[in-house]
Design an enzyme around this catalytic site. Structure first.
Site, PDB file in Angstrom:
ATOM      1  N   ASP A  68       0.654  -1.305   0.202  1.00  0.00           N
ATOM      2  CA  ASP A  68       0.229   0.012  -0.378  1.00  0.00           C
ATOM      3  C   ASP A  68       0.757   1.470  -0.336  1.00  0.00           C
ATOM      4  O   ASP A  68       1.151   1.201   0.922  1.00  0.00           O
ATOM      5  CB  ASP A  68      -1.175   0.006   1.458  1.00  0.00           C
ATOM      6  CG  ASP A  68      -2.244   1.301   1.021  1.00  0.00           C
ATOM      7  OD1 ASP A  68      -3.119   1.223   1.112  1.00  0.00           O
ATOM      8  OD2 ASP A  68      -1.553   2.505   1.972  1.00  0.00           O
ATOM      9  N   TYR A  73       4.286   9.484   0.406  1.00  0.00           N
ATOM     10  CA  TYR A  73       5.042   8.627   0.764  1.00  0.00           C
ATOM     11  C   TYR A  73       6.213   8.381   0.310  1.00  0.00           C
ATOM     12  O   TYR A  73       7.311   7.893   1.036  1.00  0.00           O
ATOM     13  CB  TYR A  73       4.723   7.132   1.159  1.00  0.00           C
ATOM     14  CG  TYR A  73       3.015   6.905   1.803  1.00  0.00           C
ATOM     15  CD1 TYR A  73       2.439   7.798   2.381  1.00  0.00           C
ATOM     16  CD2 TYR A  73       2.178   5.643   1.739  1.00  0.00           C
ATOM     17  CE1 TYR A  73       0.948   7.889   2.677  1.00  0.00           C
ATOM     18  CE2 TYR A  73       1.078   5.326   2.244  1.00  0.00           C
ATOM     19  CZ  TYR A  73       0.605   6.064   2.380  1.00  0.00           C
ATOM     20  OH  TYR A  73      -0.813   5.823   3.368  1.00  0.00           O
ATOM     21  N   LYS A 102      -1.911   6.224  -4.337  1.00  0.00           N
ATOM     22  CA  LYS A 102      -2.700   6.827  -3.825  1.00  0.00           C
ATOM     23  C   LYS A 102      -2.265   8.422  -4.863  1.00  0.00           C
ATOM     24  O   LYS A 102      -1.198   8.714  -4.973  1.00  0.00           O
ATOM     25  CB  LYS A 102      -3.330   7.440  -2.543  1.00  0.00           C
ATOM     26  CG  LYS A 102      -3.100   6.246  -2.074  1.00  0.00           C
ATOM     27  CD  LYS A 102      -3.387   6.467  -0.273  1.00  0.00           C
ATOM     28  CE  LYS A 102      -4.041   4.646  -0.016  1.00  0.00           C
ATOM     29  NZ  LYS A 102      -2.210   4.540   0.893  1.00  0.00           N
ATOM     30  N   HIS A 135      -6.719   9.782  -2.312  1.00  0.00           N
ATOM     31  CA  HIS A 135      -5.954   9.868  -0.845  1.00  0.00           C
ATOM     32  C   HIS A 135      -7.474  10.689  -0.423  1.00  0.00           C
ATOM     33  O   HIS A 135      -7.557  10.444   1.349  1.00  0.00           O
ATOM     34  CB  HIS A 135      -4.484  10.339  -1.333  1.00  0.00           C
ATOM     35  CG  HIS A 135      -3.839   9.961  -0.040  1.00  0.00           C
ATOM     36  ND1 HIS A 135      -2.647  10.404  -0.424  1.00  0.00           N
ATOM     37  CD2 HIS A 135      -4.009   9.315   0.989  1.00  0.00           C
ATOM     38  CE1 HIS A 135      -2.198   9.135   1.619  1.00  0.00           C
ATOM     39  NE2 HIS A 135      -2.664   9.152   1.784  1.00  0.00           N
TER      40      HIS A 135
HETATM   41  P1  NAD Z   1       0.292   0.860  12.125  1.00  0.00           P
HETATM   42  O1  NAD Z   1      -1.467   0.563  12.580  1.00  0.00           O
HETATM   43  O2  NAD Z   1       0.167   0.461  10.762  1.00  0.00           O
HETATM   44  O3  NAD Z   1       0.965   1.007  13.441  1.00  0.00           O
HETATM   45  C1  NAD Z   1       2.739   1.176  12.746  1.00  0.00           C
HETATM   46  C2  NAD Z   1       2.731   1.334  13.890  1.00  0.00           C
HETATM   47  O4  NAD Z   1       2.627  -0.164  14.617  1.00  0.00           O
HETATM   48  C3  NAD Z   1       4.188   1.241  14.008  1.00  0.00           C
HETATM   49  O5  NAD Z   1       4.817   1.867  14.900  1.00  0.00           O
HETATM   50  C4  NAD Z   1       4.815  -0.278  14.014  1.00  0.00           C
HETATM   51  O6  NAD Z   1       6.220  -0.077  14.128  1.00  0.00           O
HETATM   52  C5  NAD Z   1       4.283  -1.161  15.328  1.00  0.00           C
HETATM   53  N1  NAD Z   1       3.538  -2.010  15.104  1.00  0.00           N
HETATM   54  C6  NAD Z   1       3.383  -2.929  13.907  1.00  0.00           C
HETATM   55  N2  NAD Z   1       3.144  -4.094  13.743  1.00  0.00           N
HETATM   56  C7  NAD Z   1       3.625  -4.296  15.378  1.00  0.00           C
HETATM   57  C8  NAD Z   1       3.015  -5.437  16.504  1.00  0.00           C
HETATM   58  N3  NAD Z   1       2.831  -7.241  15.572  1.00  0.00           N
HETATM   59  N4  NAD Z   1       3.357  -5.480  17.651  1.00  0.00           N
HETATM   60  C9  NAD Z   1       3.248  -4.416  17.887  1.00  0.00           C
HETATM   61  N5  NAD Z   1       3.298  -2.801  16.711  1.00  0.00           N
HETATM   62  C10 NAD Z   1       3.973  -3.091  15.851  1.00  0.00           C
HETATM   63  O7  NAD Z   1       0.072   1.851  10.690  1.00  0.00           O
HETATM   64  P2  NAD Z   1       0.313   3.293   9.867  1.00  0.00           P
HETATM   65  O8  NAD Z   1       1.552   2.811   9.673  1.00  0.00           O
HETATM   66  O9  NAD Z   1      -0.553   4.345   9.870  1.00  0.00           O
HETATM   67  O10 NAD Z   1      -1.452   2.061   8.566  1.00  0.00           O
HETATM   68  C11 NAD Z   1      -0.697   1.366   8.250  1.00  0.00           C
HETATM   69  C12 NAD Z   1      -0.645   1.912   6.308  1.00  0.00           C
HETATM   70  O11 NAD Z   1      -1.868   2.071   6.485  1.00  0.00           O
HETATM   71  C13 NAD Z   1       0.425   2.784   6.847  1.00  0.00           C
HETATM   72  O12 NAD Z   1       1.827   2.043   5.982  1.00  0.00           O
HETATM   73  C14 NAD Z   1      -0.183   3.623   5.438  1.00  0.00           C
HETATM   74  O13 NAD Z   1       0.059   2.132   3.590  1.00  0.00           O
HETATM   75  C15 NAD Z   1      -2.178   3.685   5.060  1.00  0.00           C
HETATM   76  N6  NAD Z   1      -2.277   4.208   5.319  1.00  0.00           N
HETATM   77  C16 NAD Z   1      -3.040   5.287   4.767  1.00  0.00           C
HETATM   78  C17 NAD Z   1      -3.174   6.615   5.139  1.00  0.00           C
HETATM   79  C18 NAD Z   1      -4.487   7.123   3.983  1.00  0.00           C
HETATM   80  O14 NAD Z   1      -4.738   8.306   4.358  1.00  0.00           O
HETATM   81  N7  NAD Z   1      -5.385   6.632   3.164  1.00  0.00           N
HETATM   82  C19 NAD Z   1      -3.855   7.267   5.840  1.00  0.00           C
HETATM   83  C20 NAD Z   1      -2.247   6.514   6.994  1.00  0.00           C
HETATM   84  C21 NAD Z   1      -2.418   5.112   6.928  1.00  0.00           C
END
Ligand code: NAD
Length: 349
Positions: A68, A73, A102, A135
């Site tokens: 994704d 990014y 996006k 987005h």
């Molecule tokens: P996420 O919920 O995936 O959280 C990431 C955090 O959780 C990091 O700090 C990571 O180290 C920690 N983590 C990951 N796996 C873990 C585990 N198994 N145990 C403990 N901690 C863990 O958050 P995110 O990055 O905000 O969201 C995921 C993806 O969603 C993004 O990378 C992006 O691709 C997408 N996203 C899209 C939008 C949008 O506007 N469409 C916005 C935010 C994120």
């Protein structure tokens, strides 16, 4: 389980098909376009560009098939290189991998959307994009792509001012349909959109809305929006599945809300379900979504966590566990430009 919940689960289970062994990224969801999207993927936000190729390549080795990305990014080219390396080495074929990316807010005008889709597709270097999303449903004035700096929200990094642009969403949606016609993207959809936007696009869509990507975790459940999407065969993808966790790593304006609530990993119903199933709280949070056929795209740079985040379709939570986790709902949104921008954009108002 209520009759209605059972009906939805039955309906959705028909949409999901197993294509891989249970320990891998197990299931696909069929999009309204007819293409299939894995139910578990890897999120590329905050993955440093200089590490993205290796991280993506290793994620493919571990079994990830959905990536994704986004123009915002700033790592599309490098992520594409990682996928290409895996294809060149024969680990996967192009059609085994699903790339979502996006369109950023400054490129909503037809000519800019077409230009960006083409440029982003070239950056990935894989022939086509599987899913191209708007987005955010808000247009900002054009900035030359080379001048856009992360995070893309700020027009002026010094003054932190922001202006909107007069581009109606139907212009952007129709441009995305042209992107499909041109073979650049196979499916299109929206992100950060609410019911009104979906109802509106449905009135003129020539190509279906295949996907809706939204912030979705137990502090922000949005059941009505999910029902609306699924009733219209729009596949839902949850982002920030771990709630506050992701936003604690950001600058102060983003941290204000997440600092006020306990981590979801420590929430009682999450811990209880983790104990019962022998899984980690992170896996329980991801299963809470995938069990309702909502795709997840967690991000991690840690190999052990990458593996556990992928293994979130081969165990089940009870209906009571799902309900207890959903009851943590606070309507609390962390990714809210109506809150963290100096001049708020109240798109979720
Ligand atoms: P996420 O919920 O995936 O959280 C990431 C955090 O959780 C990091 O700090 C990571 O180290 C920690 N983590 C990951 N796996 C873990 C585990 N198994 N145990 C403990 N901690 C863990 O958050 P995110 O990055 O905000 O969201 C995921 C993806 O969603 C993004 O990378 C992006 O691709 C997408 N996203 C899209 C939008 C949008 O506007 N469409 C916005 C935010 C994120």
């Amino acid at each position: 389980m209520s009759l209605r919940t059972r009906q939805i689960l039955n309906h959705l289970s028909h949409q999901a098909e197993s294509t891989q062994p249970k320990t891998m990224s197990v299931e696909n969801v069929t999009l309204a376009s007819g293409h299939k999207m894995p139910l578990v993927g890897f999120g590329l936000w905050k993955v440093p560009a200089d590490k993205a190729a290796d991280i993506v390549y290793n994620a493919i080795k571990q079994g990830y098939r959905l990536f994704d990305g986004a123009y915002d990014y700033q790592n599309e080219k490098e992520a594409g290189q990682g996928i290409k390396r895996a294809i060149d080495e024969g680990l996967v074929k192009r059609e085994d991998v699903f790339v979502t990316t996006k369109l950023w807010n400054n490129y909503h005008k037809r000519e800019h959307a077409l230009q960006m889709a083409k440029a982003q597709n070239e950056a990935w270097g894989l022939g086509y994009i599987d899913l191209y999303l708007i987005h955010f449903p808000i247009a900002l004035p054009y900035i030359e792509p080379e001048k856009l700096r992360y995070p893309g929200w700020w027009m002026d990094a010094e003054q932190k001012t922001i202006e909107t642009a007069k581009v109606p969403l139907h212009e952007t949606w129709k441009a995305l349909e042209e992107v499909v016609d041109a073979g650049i993207a196979r499916s299109i959809g929206v992100s950060n959109s609410q019911g009104q936007t979906i109802y509106d696009i449905l009135t003129y869509a020539r190509h279906p809305i295949s996907a809706l990507q939204i912030e979705h975790h137990p502090y922000l459940v949005q059941p009505g929006l999910i029902d609306l999407a699924q009733e219209n065969k729009i596949a839902v993808t949850a982002y920030s599945s771990f709630g506050p966790q992701s936003f604690l790593e950001l600058p102060p304006a983003f941290r204000e809300r997440p600092q006020q609530v306990p981590l979801l990993f420590e929430a009682e119903p999450v811990k209880k379900a983790a104990d019962r199933t022998g899984k980690t709280p992170a896996q329980v949070l991801l299963r809470w979504s995938t069990q309702r056929r909502i795709a997840v795209i967690p991000k991690s740079n840690n190999v052990g966590r990458l593996q556990q985040n992928l293994e979130v379709t081969n165990f089940d939570l009870t209906e009571d566990e799902i309900k207890a986790i959903s009851a943590l709902d606070k309507g609390l949104r962390f990714n809210d430009p109506g809150f963290y921008l100096h001049k708020p954009l109240r798109i979720f108002a």
